[in-house]
Enzyme design. Structure first.
Site, PDB file in Angstrom:
ATOM      1  N   ASP A 227       0.879  -1.163   0.000  1.00 24.38           N
ATOM      2  CA  ASP A 227       0.000   0.000   0.000  1.00 24.38           C
ATOM      3  C   ASP A 227       0.922   1.220   0.000  1.00 24.38           C
ATOM      4  O   ASP A 227       2.112   1.123   0.331  1.00 24.38           O
ATOM      5  CB  ASP A 227      -0.938   0.003   1.223  1.00 24.38           C
ATOM      6  CG  ASP A 227      -2.117   0.964   1.012  1.00 24.38           C
ATOM      7  OD1 ASP A 227      -2.046   1.817   0.085  1.00 24.38           O
ATOM      8  OD2 ASP A 227      -3.105   0.877   1.757  1.00 24.38           O
TER       9      ASP A 227
HETATM   10  C1  BGC Z   1      -4.946   3.472   0.283  1.00 27.31           C
HETATM   11  C2  BGC Z   1      -4.988   2.605  -0.967  1.00 27.31           C
HETATM   12  C3  BGC Z   1      -4.735   3.452  -2.170  1.00 27.31           C
HETATM   13  C4  BGC Z   1      -3.390   4.138  -2.008  1.00 27.31           C
HETATM   14  C5  BGC Z   1      -3.013   5.022  -3.186  1.00 27.31           C
HETATM   15  C6  BGC Z   1      -3.700   4.310   0.358  1.00 27.31           C
HETATM   16  O1  BGC Z   1      -3.835   5.256   1.354  1.00 27.31           O
HETATM   17  O2  BGC Z   1      -5.025   2.653   1.424  1.00 27.31           O
HETATM   18  O3  BGC Z   1      -6.236   1.988  -1.055  1.00 27.31           O
HETATM   19  O4  BGC Z   1      -4.768   2.659  -3.308  1.00 27.31           O
HETATM   20  O5  BGC Z   1      -3.452   4.969  -0.862  1.00 27.31           O
HETATM   21  O6  BGC Z   1      -3.803   6.155  -3.229  1.00 27.31           O
END
Ligand code: BGC
Length: 759
Positions: A227
């Protein structure tokens, strides 16, 4: 570009592939391996220009905003999921996006999780099936998917440091099953690891999850991606099989080189990750020149109509055009269409219910302020308008409850909305409530309502969909995918949820949602699987056929409509399973008076139970009672399937032995915090060095309090801060020295001429 073998590159090149090149791109090897462009998902494309962010703060190019996952799941329609994903993929191709960071398969464990609007449901089977369809839809248009967040990421509080402590059976049956189904049936191109830990190990470094389960047991052959900012020990992550770290991190390359030099990592470890990243890069194809946004807008509205759930209706809906009808509520003018955070789409267009009902209603009043502030003037005007009407359509909504990074405190809607509703009730009119929210809310205010329509967070087409349902142009067929309890305290996980940013014990085990409430119907307001229609469906003639259950459904009313029929199974006692479990569903469209035969097949998930003591799936012999239901509390047909099974019993989940969290924050003899790369920002307020305390004070001031989206940064580990801030490794080292009381040594380190190669 030719197909590449990762092994042929030198170690440096391979290592450079293992971290991103920028916020949204993986690294390329000039002329040899393409860079992959990622974008959020899941309810549309959030393609950003230069200023990328992971909280939905900066802008993105306008794209179609479809129903959020929480609304989409209420359609119980895999074909619809596939279709929407296909259109999202077309837009992704138009924006030059190769892999969409979607679908989101986490389970709604507790109604307070701020991100529930981004998740499909409280049921693993439903999440898995809808997720698999979504993956297939993206692939059909040449776009890769990255299913997320693997695994047990069910709260936002402390999400970057939190440990989900969960027993083996619950983990497998509830939290991993959605991923298993999507992986086995659709082989997504990538899986995103969650920020949190599972049983003490960060998901991104969790060899059990990544190597044993995901790759070993499920045969996943795609890439594992962190993530955004969810890497801690990058070396441990590589060893566990986490291929790509996102976004770019200045520190990583050097860390990997030193680990290889020190013999902690082998070239083979790097090869494995590089090979999978090279394979992922094969999804990259040229950008599409055109995109049919107007057709997509039509789909978005039609989909929203299929997702809305009619929770209550005394016959007032659909409106028959008789009498005077007025519209009240700020959200009728400024609709809530989506939640906040990384999933936030810049909608191509946005209609309002006020606009869509123009000419149908005889007046509009704001009634309340959408920011929750009381406004006597607005109330007075609304009450005057209502006093002259026969029917009042009253729009309510949860302005800030559906947000990434912040959990809610309770289930209530703003008081200014509920108070006005009560005053409207006292006028004795027919009140139709239209509700906009992506999560469970308290609905104790609905006793005076003639009808209640949950539109949810239905995307840009939500207003048109609501107008069509209110006026009878569309017949509602959505059904709930999350239980609405009478009291939050009755949700079994409430005892454990949100108690500490550092751990959450899954002490409720498998008693999630209807698995619990179906045995306690007195505690539920609107059950899982429930939703009304303008017509009636009659179920009959159930038969167990080889491989599944068949039955008939008849549309016995005057309107055409669709019905989501659900298969629940009650396991034999020896299985120690929850009361009932969803094991199949089908959505059938029937013209008025029409009958059809329905069939719900069994599959490898129907009769299995996880034996946590022996780490294996087993089938317990005995009688499995199946129910064909119109909801989890409205069973229409029943039957029994006798299974031979090799086992007479399987142990229940073991929630009593769950080990409490062991705090990792290092402290000196005086209890002051000794900083390292993983220390969360907020803990520095007790740092050994004054520099740490001042830094933490300033940082916490900048992120303004616990309950904001920025507030989630309170728990940002220092390495992640360095990643987002593009610091060099020596800067991070210098800061840590300063925070630990070695101010000048730290300063010296930061401004030294050392390159990151000199360790
Ligand atoms: C989220 C993800 C997301 C990523 C990129 C993170 O904070 O948990 O779901 O894809 O950011 O924006």
């Amino acid at each position: 570009m030719k197909k590449q073998n990762a092994e042929k590159f030198d170690i440096d090149k391979k290592a450079s592939l293992l971290t991103g090149a920028s916020y949204w791109r993986s690294a390329s090897l000039e002329g040899e391996v393409r860079s992959v462009r990622f974008s959020d998902g899941p309810s549309g494309v959030r393609a950003q220009g230069k200023r990328g962010d992971y909280l939905g703060v900066n802008g993105s190019f306008p794209a179609t905003c479809y129903p959020s996952h929480s609304a989409l799941s209420c359609s119980w329609n895999e074909n619809l999921c596939e279709k929407i994903a296909g259109e999202i993929a077309e837009e992704a191709k138009f924006f030059g996006v190769d892999v969409l960071l979607a679908p989101d398969l986490n389970i709604k464990r507790n109604p307070l999780c701020g991100r529930n609007f981004e998740y499909f449901s409280e049921d693993p089977y439903l999440n898995g099936r809808l997720g698999a369809a979504y993956v297939g839809g993206l692939r059909a248009y040449g776009v890769g998917s990255c299913v997320k967040h693997f695994a047990a990421n069910n709260a936002e509080f402390g999400r970057m440091v939190c440990d989900s402590v969960v027993d083996a059976r619950t983990l497998r049956e509830i939290y991993l099953t959605p991923f298993e189904i999507a992986v086995k049936s659709s082989q997504p191109e990538a899986v995103m690891t969650a920020y949190n830990k599972v049983n003490g190990v960060y998901c991104n470094e969790n060899a059990y999850l990544l190597d044993t389960v995901l790759r070993g047991e499920w045969g996943f052959n795609g890439a594992v991606i962190s993530d955004w900012g969810g890497t801690h020990d990058r070396i441990a992550a590589v060893k566990a099989g986490a291929d790509l770290e996102m976004p770019s991190c200045e520190i990583t390359h050097e860390e990997i080189r030193s680990a290889i030099k020190a013999g902690i990592l082998t070239e083979d470890d790097i090869d494995k990750c590089a090979r999978r990243i090279v394979r992922l890069a094969s999804v990259v194809t040229p950008r599409a020149r055109e995109c049919n946004f107007s057709a997509h807008a039509e789909t978005a509205s039609a989909a929203a109509a299929e997702c809305a759930v009619l929770l209550k209706n005394d016959g007032t809906l659909p409106l028959d055009g008789k009498g005077k009808t007025v519209l009240v509520g700020g959200f009728a003018d400024r609709p809530l269409i989506q939640g906040g955070g990384s999933s936030k789409v810049n909608p191509k267009n946005r209609e309002s219910l006020r606009g869509c009902l123009h000419g149908t209603v005889d007046g509009f009043a704001y009634g309340y302020k959408t920011d929750g502030k009381h406004c006597k003037r607005r109330e007075k005007r609304a009450l005057k308008l209502c006093a002259e009407a026969d029917n009042v359509i009253y729009c309510m909504g949860l302005p800030k409850g559906d947000r990434e990074a912040v959990d809610r405190k309770d289930l209530s809607l703003p008081e200014n909305q509920t108070e006005l509703l009560k005053k409207i009730y006292s006028l004795g009119k027919k009140v139709i409530v239209v509700l906009y929210c992506g999560c469970v809310v308290d609905t104790s205010w609905d006793n005076g309502a003639s009808a209640l329509l949950l539109v949810g967070l239905a995307g840009q087409g939500g207003a048109r969909a609501a107008a069509d349902i209110l006026t009878g142009k569309a017949n509602p067929s959505g059904k709930l995918t999350e239980s609405f309890p009478l009291n939050l305290a009755d949700v079994p996980s409430s005892e454990y949820f949100g108690k500490s940013p550092y751990y959450t014990v899954y002490g409720e085990g498998m008693q999630v949602g209807y698995r619990y409430f179906s045995a306690h119907p007195e505690k539920i307001k609107y059950p899982f699987g429930y939703g009304l229609s303008y017509t009636r469906f009659v179920y009959s003639g159930t038969k167990t056929e080889s491989g599944g259950i068949s039955f008939n459904i008849k549309n016995d009313g005057e309107a055409d409509g669709a019905e989501a029929a659900q298969l629940y199974v009650r396991f034999p006692d020896g299985a120690n399973a929850p009361f009932i479990q969803l094991k199949g569903f089908t959505k059938i469209f029937l013209r008025a008076g029409e009958s059809k035969k329905a069939f719900i097949p069994f599959d490898e998930y129907t009769f299995r139970s996880y034996d946590g003591e022996n780490s294996r799936w087993v089938e317990v012999a005995g009688k499995y009672t199946f129910y064909i239901g119109a909801s989890s509390q409205d069973m229409r047909l029943v039957g029994v399937v006798e299974r031979k099974g090799a086992h007479t019993s399987v142990p229940a989940e073991k929630t009593d032995g769950l080990t409490p969290f062991v705090c990792e924050i290092k402290r000196d003899a005086k209890g002051r915090v000794i900083a390292d790369e993983y220390t969360p920002l907020c803990e520095l307020k007790n740092a050994v060095g004054i520099a740490g305390r001042v830094f933490s004070g300033l940082a916490l001031f900048a992120v303004r309090g616990k309950d904001t989206v920025y507030g989630s940064m309170r728990h940002l580990p220092l390495r992640t801060l360095a990643q987002f801030g593009s610091f060099k490794r020596k800067t991070l080292r210098g800061m840590i020295l300063m925070f630990n009381g070695k101010f000048f040594k730290g300063l010296n380190e930061i401004f030294s001429n050392k390159t990151d190669g000199d360790i």
